[in-house]
Design an enzyme around this catalytic site. Structure first.
Site, PDB file in Angstrom:
ATOM      1  N   SER A  14       5.722 -18.391  11.972  1.00 46.19           N
ATOM      2  CA  SER A  14       5.074 -17.884  10.749  1.00 46.19           C
ATOM      3  C   SER A  14       4.431 -16.519  10.999  1.00 46.19           C
ATOM      4  O   SER A  14       4.361 -15.693  10.086  1.00 46.19           O
ATOM      5  CB  SER A  14       4.059 -18.891  10.203  1.00 46.19           C
ATOM      6  OG  SER A  14       2.921 -18.961  11.016  1.00 46.19           O
ATOM      7  N   ARG A  66       9.394 -18.032  37.975  1.00 49.06           N
ATOM      8  CA  ARG A  66       8.820 -17.519  36.735  1.00 49.06           C
ATOM      9  C   ARG A  66       9.102 -16.011  36.593  1.00 49.06           C
ATOM     10  O   ARG A  66       9.413 -15.511  35.517  1.00 49.06           O
ATOM     11  CB  ARG A  66       7.309 -17.766  36.785  1.00 49.06           C
ATOM     12  CG  ARG A  66       6.553 -17.434  35.536  1.00 49.06           C
ATOM     13  CD  ARG A  66       5.074 -17.710  35.750  1.00 49.06           C
ATOM     14  NE  ARG A  66       4.792 -19.129  35.762  1.00 49.06           N
ATOM     15  CZ  ARG A  66       4.533 -19.840  34.652  1.00 49.06           C
ATOM     16  NH1 ARG A  66       4.522 -19.257  33.490  1.00 49.06           N
ATOM     17  NH2 ARG A  66       4.281 -21.123  34.736  1.00 49.06           N
ATOM     18  N   MET A  91       4.701 -19.775  23.829  1.00 46.62           N
ATOM     19  CA  MET A  91       3.856 -20.655  24.630  1.00 46.62           C
ATOM     20  C   MET A  91       4.232 -20.608  26.103  1.00 46.62           C
ATOM     21  O   MET A  91       4.492 -21.648  26.730  1.00 46.62           O
ATOM     22  CB  MET A  91       3.919 -22.080  24.078  1.00 46.62           C
ATOM     23  CG  MET A  91       3.408 -22.171  22.646  1.00 46.62           C
ATOM     24  SD  MET A  91       1.862 -21.292  22.382  1.00 46.62           S
ATOM     25  CE  MET A  91       0.971 -22.448  21.379  1.00 46.62           C
ATOM     26  N   ASN A 108      -0.861 -10.250  21.935  1.00 41.56           N
ATOM     27  CA  ASN A 108      -0.790 -11.688  21.632  1.00 41.56           C
ATOM     28  C   ASN A 108      -1.759 -12.029  20.507  1.00 41.56           C
ATOM     29  O   ASN A 108      -2.782 -11.368  20.332  1.00 41.56           O
ATOM     30  CB  ASN A 108      -1.164 -12.511  22.880  1.00 41.56           C
ATOM     31  CG  ASN A 108      -1.077 -14.004  22.643  1.00 41.56           C
ATOM     32  OD1 ASN A 108      -0.119 -14.490  22.024  1.00 41.56           O
ATOM     33  ND2 ASN A 108      -2.059 -14.754  23.112  1.00 41.56           N
ATOM     34  N   HIS A 110      -4.055 -15.270  19.017  1.00 46.25           N
ATOM     35  CA  HIS A 110      -4.578 -16.569  19.457  1.00 46.25           C
ATOM     36  C   HIS A 110      -5.520 -17.124  18.385  1.00 46.25           C
ATOM     37  O   HIS A 110      -6.361 -16.387  17.857  1.00 46.25           O
ATOM     38  CB  HIS A 110      -5.316 -16.416  20.794  1.00 46.25           C
ATOM     39  CG  HIS A 110      -5.822 -17.712  21.330  1.00 46.25           C
ATOM     40  ND1 HIS A 110      -4.990 -18.621  21.963  1.00 46.25           N
ATOM     41  CD2 HIS A 110      -7.042 -18.279  21.293  1.00 46.25           C
ATOM     42  CE1 HIS A 110      -5.705 -19.686  22.300  1.00 46.25           C
ATOM     43  NE2 HIS A 110      -6.950 -19.502  21.900  1.00 46.25           N
ATOM     44  N   ALA A 174      -5.638 -16.231   8.091  1.00 46.40           N
ATOM     45  CA  ALA A 174      -6.270 -15.068   8.723  1.00 46.40           C
ATOM     46  C   ALA A 174      -5.343 -14.435   9.764  1.00 46.40           C
ATOM     47  O   ALA A 174      -5.284 -13.207   9.899  1.00 46.40           O
ATOM     48  CB  ALA A 174      -7.595 -15.481   9.357  1.00 46.40           C
ATOM     49  N   GLU A 175      -4.596 -15.264  10.495  1.00 45.31           N
ATOM     50  CA  GLU A 175      -3.651 -14.732  11.486  1.00 45.31           C
ATOM     51  C   GLU A 175      -2.623 -13.819  10.828  1.00 45.31           C
ATOM     52  O   GLU A 175      -2.296 -12.752  11.337  1.00 45.31           O
ATOM     53  CB  GLU A 175      -2.912 -15.885  12.184  1.00 45.31           C
ATOM     54  CG  GLU A 175      -3.781 -16.722  13.099  1.00 45.31           C
ATOM     55  CD  GLU A 175      -2.952 -17.705  13.913  1.00 45.31           C
ATOM     56  OE1 GLU A 175      -1.926 -17.316  14.492  1.00 45.31           O
ATOM     57  OE2 GLU A 175      -3.328 -18.894  13.962  1.00 45.31           O
TER      58      GLU A 175
HETATM   59  C1  GAR Z   1      -0.261 -19.621  15.991  1.00 50.64           C
HETATM   60  O1  GAR Z   1      -1.358 -20.326  15.470  1.00 50.64           O
HETATM   61  C2  GAR Z   1      -0.659 -18.776  17.162  1.00 50.64           C
HETATM   62  O2  GAR Z   1      -1.925 -18.188  17.022  1.00 50.64           O
HETATM   63  C3  GAR Z   1      -0.669 -19.800  18.264  1.00 50.64           C
HETATM   64  O3  GAR Z   1       0.479 -20.562  18.035  1.00 50.64           O
HETATM   65  C4  GAR Z   1       0.740 -20.589  16.634  1.00 50.64           C
HETATM   66  C5  GAR Z   1       2.160 -20.145  16.407  1.00 50.64           C
HETATM   67  O4  GAR Z   1       2.498 -20.293  15.056  1.00 50.64           O
HETATM   68  N1  GAR Z   1      -0.636 -19.191  19.554  1.00 50.64           N
HETATM   69  C6  GAR Z   1      -1.337 -19.655  20.593  1.00 50.64           C
HETATM   70  O5  GAR Z   1      -1.994 -20.667  20.562  1.00 50.64           O
HETATM   71  C7  GAR Z   1      -1.214 -18.822  21.852  1.00 50.64           C
HETATM   72  N2  GAR Z   1      -2.167 -19.220  22.828  1.00 50.64           N
HETATM   73  P1  GAR Z   1       3.747 -19.538  14.471  1.00 50.64           P
HETATM   74  O6  GAR Z   1       4.927 -19.900  15.374  1.00 50.64           O
HETATM   75  O7  GAR Z   1       3.889 -20.101  13.095  1.00 50.64           O
HETATM   76  O8  GAR Z   1       3.454 -18.066  14.481  1.00 50.64           O
END
Ligand code: GAR
Length: 215
Positions: A14, A66, A91, A108, A110, A174-175
């Site tokens: 998203s 890695r 992730m 990134n 978060h 908000a993201e």
């Molecule tokens: C989001 O909430 C992002 O902030 C989080 O994973 C989700 C991904 O959603 N990221 C973390 O937690 C990183 N540490 P999305 O695939 O719908 O963007």
């Protein structure tokens, strides 16, 4: 800064979609050169393809180390002339090969106000801790998990009766505002990193996104 983005995802995508929308609507002057997922069935891959963006799967499994996986990522990104790498729900910890290849150019998002609640399930961590305010952080990536210089943060209130799902949903709103904004800020330049501080143009803070996020 080269405005070609490489977006790394692991799932839903998203935040990738928010970047796609912001570019389409002219709020973000950039293009997405490639989307890479470490998981084959990430829903975000279809979002990318639906927008006509090249989307590829590069599994993290089966590499000798890695660092070998990171080097493979670098090859894919560099061969498409990517200038800024955006982790969008990717992730995986990224290591030196990627960070050295893109100095101060890996970002990134978060779902908490770092340094509170790093790692997985940040929204549940905030809820379980009893925080009254959480939010979103966009930061430059360093070898330390969720520990790099903070570009932008937005607050989101934790409401009585919130579940991890309801809080996550409001933080996600908000993201989706914060990520394109932070990427635009980075691409526009005029910033520097001093110690662990990101020093750039002032960004207006909480009220706008806090109200939007509770809408
Ligand atoms: C989001 O909430 C992002 O902030 C989080 O994973 C989700 C991904 O959603 N990221 C973390 O937690 C990183 N540490 P999305 O695939 O719908 O963007």
């Amino acid at each position: 800064m080269n405005r070609r983005l490489g977006v790394l995802i692991s799932g839903r995508g998203s935040n990738l979609q928010a970047l796609i929308d912001a570019i389409r609507e002219g709020r973000l002057d950039a293009s997405i050169a490639v989307v890479v997922s470490n998981r084959e069935y990430a829903a975000g891959l279809e979002k990318a393809r639906g927008a006509g963006i090249e989307a590829l799967v590069l599994s993290h499994r089966g590499w000798p180390s890695r660092d070998d996986y990171d080097r493979a990522l670098v090859r894919e990104l560099k061969s498409r002339d990517v200038g800024l790498v955006c982790l969008a729900g990717f992730m995986r910890l990224v290591g030196a090969p990627l960070l050295d290849a893109f100095p101060n150019a890996v970002v990134n998002i978060h779902p908490s106000l770092l340094p509170a609640f790093p790692g997985v399930d940040a929204q549940r961590q905030a809820l379980d801790y009893g925080a009254k305010v959480s939010g979103v952080t966009v930061h430059l990536v360093t070898p330390e998990l969720d520990g790099g210089p903070i570009i932008l943060q937005r607050t989101v209130a934790v409401l009585a009766g919130d579940t991890a799902d309801s809080l996550s949903a409001r933080i996600l709103v908000a993201e989706h505002q914060a990520y394109p904004e932070a990427v635009a800020l980075l691409l526009d330049g005029g910033w520097r990193v001093e110690g662990r501080r990101f020093v750039g143009r002032a960004v207006s803070d909480a009220p706008r996104s806090a109200s939007a996020a509770s809408a």
